[in-house]
Write a protein that holds these residues in place. Structure first.
Motif, PDB file in Angstrom:
ATOM      1  N   GLY A  36       0.783  -1.221   0.000  1.00 48.40           N
ATOM      2  CA  GLY A  36       0.000   0.000   0.000  1.00 48.40           C
ATOM      3  C   GLY A  36       0.813   1.267   0.000  1.00 48.40           C
ATOM      4  N   GLU A  67      -9.163   3.334  -4.632  1.00 48.74           N
ATOM      5  CA  GLU A  67      -8.720   2.066  -4.035  1.00 48.74           C
ATOM      6  C   GLU A  67      -7.322   2.187  -3.448  1.00 48.74           C
ATOM      7  OE1 GLU A  67      -9.189  -0.960  -7.032  1.00 48.74           O
ATOM      8  OE2 GLU A  67     -11.375  -0.909  -6.896  1.00 48.74           O
ATOM      9  N   GLN A  70      -7.659   4.166  -0.240  1.00 53.06           N
ATOM     10  CA  GLN A  70      -8.279   3.354   0.800  1.00 53.06           C
ATOM     11  C   GLN A  70      -7.263   2.374   1.404  1.00 53.06           C
ATOM     12  OE1 GLN A  70     -11.575   0.926  -0.612  1.00 53.06           O
ATOM     13  NE2 GLN A  70     -12.761   1.580   1.171  1.00 53.06           N
ATOM     14  N   LYS A  71      -6.489   1.738   0.554  1.00 52.90           N
ATOM     15  CA  LYS A  71      -5.471   0.788   1.005  1.00 52.90           C
ATOM     16  C   LYS A  71      -4.395   1.502   1.831  1.00 52.90           C
ATOM     17  CE  LYS A  71      -2.683  -2.885  -1.071  1.00 52.90           C
ATOM     18  NZ  LYS A  71      -2.271  -3.478  -2.346  1.00 52.90           N
ATOM     19  N   VAL A  73      -4.589   4.460   3.478  1.00 53.60           N
ATOM     20  CA  VAL A  73      -5.123   4.966   4.747  1.00 53.60           C
ATOM     21  C   VAL A  73      -5.353   3.826   5.734  1.00 53.60           C
ATOM     22  CG1 VAL A  73      -7.122   6.095   5.814  1.00 53.60           C
ATOM     23  CG2 VAL A  73      -6.075   7.071   3.762  1.00 53.60           C
ATOM     24  N   THR A  74      -5.853   2.700   5.256  1.00 50.12           N
ATOM     25  CA  THR A  74      -6.057   1.541   6.130  1.00 50.12           C
ATOM     26  C   THR A  74      -4.732   1.074   6.711  1.00 50.12           C
ATOM     27  OG1 THR A  74      -8.008   0.864   4.881  1.00 50.12           O
ATOM     28  CG2 THR A  74      -6.939  -0.825   6.238  1.00 50.12           C
ATOM     29  N   LEU A  75      -3.724   0.951   5.875  1.00 50.32           N
ATOM     30  CA  LEU A  75      -2.398   0.558   6.345  1.00 50.32           C
ATOM     31  C   LEU A  75      -1.873   1.565   7.371  1.00 50.32           C
ATOM     32  CD1 LEU A  75       0.226  -1.191   6.027  1.00 50.32           C
ATOM     33  CD2 LEU A  75       0.952   0.572   4.429  1.00 50.32           C
ATOM     34  N   SER A  76      -2.026   2.823   7.069  1.00 50.76           N
ATOM     35  CA  SER A  76      -1.577   3.884   7.970  1.00 50.76           C
ATOM     36  C   SER A  76      -2.246   3.766   9.329  1.00 50.76           C
ATOM     37  CB  SER A  76      -1.887   5.241   7.336  1.00 50.76           C
ATOM     38  OG  SER A  76      -1.607   6.283   8.228  1.00 50.76           O
ATOM     39  N   ASP A  77      -3.541   3.480   9.335  1.00 51.19           N
ATOM     40  CA  ASP A  77      -4.290   3.354  10.583  1.00 51.19           C
ATOM     41  C   ASP A  77      -3.891   2.120  11.381  1.00 51.19           C
ATOM     42  OD1 ASP A  77      -5.675   5.673  10.031  1.00 51.19           O
ATOM     43  OD2 ASP A  77      -7.458   4.654   9.261  1.00 51.19           O
ATOM     44  N   LEU A  78      -3.427   1.077  10.707  1.00 47.45           N
ATOM     45  CA  LEU A  78      -3.088  -0.180  11.380  1.00 47.45           C
ATOM     46  C   LEU A  78      -1.689  -0.206  11.980  1.00 47.45           C
ATOM     47  CD1 LEU A  78      -4.638  -2.768   8.888  1.00 47.45           C
ATOM     48  CD2 LEU A  78      -5.520  -2.082  11.136  1.00 47.45           C
ATOM     49  N   PHE A 104     -11.169  10.780   3.348  1.00 44.69           N
ATOM     50  CA  PHE A 104      -9.972  10.365   4.082  1.00 44.69           C
ATOM     51  C   PHE A 104      -9.315  11.616   4.677  1.00 44.69           C
ATOM     52  CE2 PHE A 104     -10.328   7.395   0.412  1.00 44.69           C
ATOM     53  CZ  PHE A 104     -10.684   6.269   1.121  1.00 44.69           C
TER      54      PHE A 104
END
Length: 182
Positions: A36, A67, A70-71, A73-78, A104
């Motif tokens: 990502g 997409e 989204q990928k 930002v999700t990685l960043s949040d995790l 986002f």
């Protein structure tokens, strides 16, 4: 390696050099799987996860950008790191795509007009970018990106540590003012 993949890799290098020039420590995500993001750039306590998208054409379909965002930002949040996701796109984005990306909140998006702005004064890097593009940018005006990259502006991307330091300093000033009033 296809020309598009080669150009995409060269664009990653240009973006890495742009961050390096501004004093950031940059490392490449060398994992063969795409997690990502392509680059990680850090400066002080801030860390940026940077995904770079190259296009042979002047635009990239909005769903591809969405997409990728989204990928990213999700990685960043995790992750456990205090980080900011940055999506660099060497193309124009439609108004509809910009609107979709607004969901986002922490994401910084840099399109081709922002990238040209950020490369002002970096003649060699700007020349390399323009040589990669397979379309004309003659009609594009350089536009400063939102998000405060490479500026000293206070914005909503300031780390929590900086916010606490600012609050403490404000309280000290308030306390001094209160003591002077008594």
């Amino acid at each position: 390696m296809s020309n598009t993949k080669s150009n995409a890799f060269q664009l990653e290098n240009i973006v890495a050099d742009m961050f390096n020039y501004r004093g950031y420590n940059v490392s490449f995500n060398n994992d063969s799987r795409d997690y990502g993001y392509d680059l990680e750039a850090s400066y002080g306590i801030e860390t940026y996860f940077i995904e770079v998208k190259y296009s042979k054409t002047e635009t990239i379909p909005g769903y591809i950008i969405y997409e990728a965002a989204q990928k990213l930002v999700t990685l960043s949040d995790l992750t456990d790191k205090d980080n900011i996701p940055v999506l660099v796109v060497a193309a124009n984005l439609s108004l509809n795509t910009w609107k979709r990306l607004d969901e986002f909140e922490r994401l910084i998006v840099i399109d081709i007009s922002n990238l040209i702005y950020m490369l002002e004064g970096l003649v060699e890097l700007k020349s390399q970018l323009l040589a990669l593009l397979e379309y004309s940018v003659a009609d594009l005006l350089p536009v400063e990106p939102k998000g405060g990259l490479f500026t000293n502006e206070l914005n909503h991307y300031i780390s929590e540590v900086s916010k606490v330091d600012t609050l403490i300093e404000s309280l000290k000033q308030w306390n001094l003012n209160m003591n002077n009033c008594v």
